[in-house]
Design a protein around this motif. Structure first.
Motif, PDB file in Angstrom:
ATOM      1  N   ASP A   1     -32.762  14.202 -42.269  1.00 12.06           N
ATOM      2  CA  ASP A   1     -33.240  15.174 -42.599  1.00 12.06           C
ATOM      3  C   ASP A   1     -33.532  15.492 -43.678  1.00 12.06           C
ATOM      4  OD1 ASP A   1     -33.987  16.869 -40.550  1.00 12.06           O
ATOM      5  OD2 ASP A   1     -33.554  18.708 -41.518  1.00 12.06           O
TER       6      ASP A   1
ATOM      7  N   ALA B   1     -33.828  19.615 -45.406  1.00  8.04           N
ATOM      8  CA  ALA B   1     -33.921  20.608 -46.198  1.00  8.04           C
ATOM      9  C   ALA B   1     -31.960  21.191 -45.914  1.00  8.04           C
ATOM     10  CB  ALA B   1     -34.302  20.987 -44.089  1.00  8.04           C
TER      11      ALA B   1
ATOM     12  N   ASP C   1     -30.492  24.100 -44.599  1.00  8.59           N
ATOM     13  CA  ASP C   1     -29.268  24.336 -43.213  1.00  8.59           C
ATOM     14  C   ASP C   1     -28.333  24.484 -43.231  1.00  8.59           C
ATOM     15  OD1 ASP C   1     -31.663  22.386 -42.603  1.00  8.59           O
ATOM     16  OD2 ASP C   1     -30.865  23.689 -40.617  1.00  8.59           O
TER      17      ASP C   1
ATOM     18  N   ASP D   1     -33.267  27.395 -45.107  1.00 11.94           N
ATOM     19  CA  ASP D   1     -33.412  26.610 -45.046  1.00 11.94           C
ATOM     20  C   ASP D   1     -33.342  25.998 -46.379  1.00 11.94           C
ATOM     21  OD1 ASP D   1     -33.638  26.039 -42.863  1.00 11.94           O
ATOM     22  OD2 ASP D   1     -34.885  24.446 -42.603  1.00 11.94           O
TER      23      ASP D   1
ATOM     24  N   LYS E   1     -44.545  22.778 -38.524  1.00 10.79           N
ATOM     25  CA  LYS E   1     -42.598  23.009 -37.739  1.00 10.79           C
ATOM     26  C   LYS E   1     -42.973  24.197 -37.588  1.00 10.79           C
ATOM     27  CE  LYS E   1     -37.851  23.291 -38.245  1.00 10.79           C
ATOM     28  NZ  LYS E   1     -36.810  22.296 -38.867  1.00 10.79           N
TER      29      LYS E   1
ATOM     30  N   TYR F   1     -37.233  27.700 -29.924  1.00  7.45           N
ATOM     31  CA  TYR F   1     -36.119  25.852 -28.711  1.00  7.45           C
ATOM     32  C   TYR F   1     -35.586  26.008 -29.807  1.00  7.45           C
ATOM     33  CZ  TYR F   1     -39.834  26.996 -25.084  1.00  7.45           C
ATOM     34  OH  TYR F   1     -40.934  27.065 -24.769  1.00  7.45           O
ATOM     35  N   TYR F   2     -35.153  26.508 -30.937  1.00  6.44           N
ATOM     36  CA  TYR F   2     -34.072  26.074 -31.883  1.00  6.44           C
ATOM     37  C   TYR F   2     -32.684  25.941 -31.736  1.00  6.44           C
ATOM     38  CZ  TYR F   2     -38.649  24.595 -34.269  1.00  6.44           C
ATOM     39  OH  TYR F   2     -39.616  24.477 -35.207  1.00  6.44           O
TER      40      TYR F   2
ATOM     41  N   PHE G   1     -29.707  23.476 -31.563  1.00  9.55           N
ATOM     42  CA  PHE G   1     -29.439  23.029 -32.320  1.00  9.55           C
ATOM     43  C   PHE G   1     -28.600  23.397 -33.583  1.00  9.55           C
ATOM     44  CE2 PHE G   1     -30.718  21.983 -36.548  1.00  9.55           C
ATOM     45  CZ  PHE G   1     -30.931  20.906 -37.284  1.00  9.55           C
ATOM     46  N   ARG G   2     -28.546  24.745 -34.023  1.00  5.41           N
ATOM     47  CA  ARG G   2     -28.109  25.614 -35.022  1.00  5.41           C
ATOM     48  C   ARG G   2     -26.255  25.950 -34.580  1.00  5.41           C
ATOM     49  NH1 ARG G   2     -33.204  30.200 -35.592  1.00  5.41           N
ATOM     50  NH2 ARG G   2     -34.803  28.502 -36.865  1.00  5.41           N
TER      51      ARG G   2
ATOM     52  N   LYS H   1     -37.263  32.569 -39.927  1.00  2.00           N
ATOM     53  CA  LYS H   1     -37.394  31.908 -41.137  1.00  2.00           C
ATOM     54  C   LYS H   1     -39.096  31.732 -40.939  1.00  2.00           C
ATOM     55  CE  LYS H   1     -33.714  28.240 -40.026  1.00  2.00           C
ATOM     56  NZ  LYS H   1     -33.040  26.972 -40.409  1.00  2.00           N
TER      57      LYS H   1
ATOM     58  N   GLN I   1     -41.485  28.822 -42.068  1.00  3.02           N
ATOM     59  CA  GLN I   1     -41.861  27.689 -40.323  1.00  3.02           C
ATOM     60  C   GLN I   1     -43.383  28.514 -40.185  1.00  3.02           C
ATOM     61  OE1 GLN I   1     -38.084  27.174 -37.893  1.00  3.02           O
ATOM     62  NE2 GLN I   1     -37.435  25.844 -39.483  1.00  3.02           N
TER      63      GLN I   1
ATOM     64  N   LYS J   1     -42.886  19.239 -34.177  1.00  4.32           N
ATOM     65  CA  LYS J   1     -42.401  20.079 -33.715  1.00  4.32           C
ATOM     66  C   LYS J   1     -41.864  21.579 -33.324  1.00  4.32           C
ATOM     67  CE  LYS J   1     -37.223  20.576 -35.285  1.00  4.32           C
ATOM     68  NZ  LYS J   1     -36.587  20.976 -36.381  1.00  4.32           N
TER      69      LYS J   1
ATOM     70  N   VAL K   1     -37.864  19.186 -28.816  1.00  5.88           N
ATOM     71  CA  VAL K   1     -36.236  20.121 -30.663  1.00  5.88           C
ATOM     72  C   VAL K   1     -34.799  20.536 -28.931  1.00  5.88           C
ATOM     73  CG1 VAL K   1     -37.700  20.421 -31.483  1.00  5.88           C
ATOM     74  CG2 VAL K   1     -37.305  22.465 -29.778  1.00  5.88           C
ATOM     75  N   SER K   2     -33.280  20.974 -29.230  1.00  6.87           N
ATOM     76  CA  SER K   2     -32.667  21.120 -28.536  1.00  6.87           C
ATOM     77  C   SER K   2     -32.611  21.908 -27.209  1.00  6.87           C
ATOM     78  CB  SER K   2     -31.265  21.374 -29.753  1.00  6.87           C
ATOM     79  OG  SER K   2     -32.264  23.006 -29.994  1.00  6.87           O
TER      80      SER K   2
ATOM     81  N   TYR L   1     -32.714  14.103 -27.620  1.00  8.43           N
ATOM     82  CA  TYR L   1     -31.617  13.786 -27.362  1.00  8.43           C
ATOM     83  C   TYR L   1     -31.661  13.565 -26.019  1.00  8.43           C
ATOM     84  CZ  TYR L   1     -31.084  17.490 -30.799  1.00  8.43           C
ATOM     85  OH  TYR L   1     -31.988  18.292 -32.156  1.00  8.43           O
TER      86      TYR L   1
END
Ligand code: PBG
Length: 333
Positions: free
Chosen positions: A125, A127, A129, A137, A203, A208-209, A212-213, A226, A230, A257, A282-283, A322
């Motif tokens: 990746d 970015a 962040d 990011d 993106k 939905y992220y 992941f964060r 963001k 985004q 995404k 996504v996560s 995942y």
């Protein structure tokens, strides 16, 4: 379209038995459609940490990532994607760690390459962040605005050190303008002519992220959202412009995404541009499937496979998920 009418036409005829359904199936999933995202942590050999918001997913120390890479090869998964949980003392306002050639991601790339050779693709990746003290990011100015051009110059350095460490695909996920062109030129000049760019082209600024964060440790740091870089979830046409730009700038493939809520975008991109399109399930999508199964809504495997086949049906070349090892095991029987 030429068509008979009922009763000459009975669409249920070809659905009447399993062999016939198999014969007429339009979309087939294989483990080769999958990219497995993995979280790496800076720990001792054997160390791993479960990610609470992603039941069944852990952060692994480098040796654990190597083991997962071997597992992927055994399952027929062609590519892994690496995301670092950078130690807090290596995060800063200027994200200097992002372009440190000895950072966690670069060390992980080298370890996987050494153990697995070219038997697996390594995607990284691009970015800032995981490296900023504020979780954005890119670099932030005095007003809190994420600045574009100064960020792009760091992203270029970040992509080049990943390529030098042995990454096969660099995937800018930052949504800065002009970064694909800048990265492509730097890769060419650095002799990395065969390093691919998979652009996170469309993106969205998505709810939905969240998990992941947590996994990369930026959740507690992030102030604000963001939305100034985004995309707005309400926009489809704008996604087509983003994709067109990234292709023109030299992306080898593009990504949409998140996945499930944006199937229309995938289908429109594929119909318009005929380029390889990937979806990132996504996560939050992973967590929803797990939570739905735990709540007894439907079996996990059935929910998962229905969603994955939907991505391919919509036009995807492949999916980041995942659930990749779970899906590959199911597909391998
Ligand atoms: C960071 C990045 C994010 C994801 C991939 N790369 C999070 C974000 O933009 O905040 C999300 C992946 C996921 O939710 O699984 N640039």
């Amino acid at each position: 379209m030429i068509s008979a009418r009922y009763p000459a036409l009975r669409l249920r005829r070809t659905r009447a038995s399993a062999w016939s359904r198999a014969l007429h199936r339009e979309t087939v999933l294989t483990p080769a459609d999958l990219i497995w995202p993995l979280f790496v942590t800076d720990g001792a050999v054997g160390h791993s940490e479960p990610v609470a918001s992603l039941p069944g997913v852990s952060r692994w120390a480098i040796d654990g990532i190597v083991a997962r890479a071997r597992e992927a090869i055994g399952l027929g998964i062609p590519c892994i994607a690496l995301f670092p949980n950078t130690p807090p003392d290596r995060r800063s306002d200027d994200a200097a760690e992002a372009s440190n050639p000895d950072n966690l991601v670069c060390r992980t790339i080298k370890a996987v390459r050494e153990a697995c050779g070219s038997d697996i693709g390594i995607l990284t990746d691009v970015a800032l962040d995981p490296y900023t003290s504020h979780g954005q990011d890119g670099l932030v100015d005095a007003r809190g605005y994420v600045v574009n051009d100064d960020t792009v110059s760091i992203l270029v350095d970040q992509a080049v050190i990943q390529a030098e460490a042995g990454a096969d695909i660099v995937a800018p996920s930052d949504m800065m303008d002009g970064r694909v062109h800048a990265i492509r030129m730097a890769l060419e000049m650095g002799g990395h002519t065969n390093v691919q760019i998979m652009a996170y082209a469309a993106k969205y600024a998505s709810a939905y992220y969240g998990p992941f964060r947590d996994a990369v440790g930026s959740a507690g740091l992030l102030k604000g959202d963001k939305a100034s870089y985004q995309m707005d979830p309400a926009n489809g046409e704008e996604a087509l412009r983003e994709v067109a730009l990234d292709i023109a700038e030299g992306a080898d493939s593009v990504m949409v995404k998140p996945g499930l809520a944006y199937l229309d975008v995938i289908a429109r991109v594929k119909a318009l541009y005929q380029v390889p399109v990937f979806a990132y399930q996504v996560s939050g999508e992973y967590a929803l499937i797990e939570a739905g199964a735990a709540a007894g809504i439907a079996p996990r495997d059935a929910l998962l496979m229905e969603q994955l086949v939907a991505f391919k049906r919509a036009g995807c070349t492949g999916m980041l998920t995942y659930h990749a090892p779970v899906a590959a095991r199911l597909l391998n029987g």
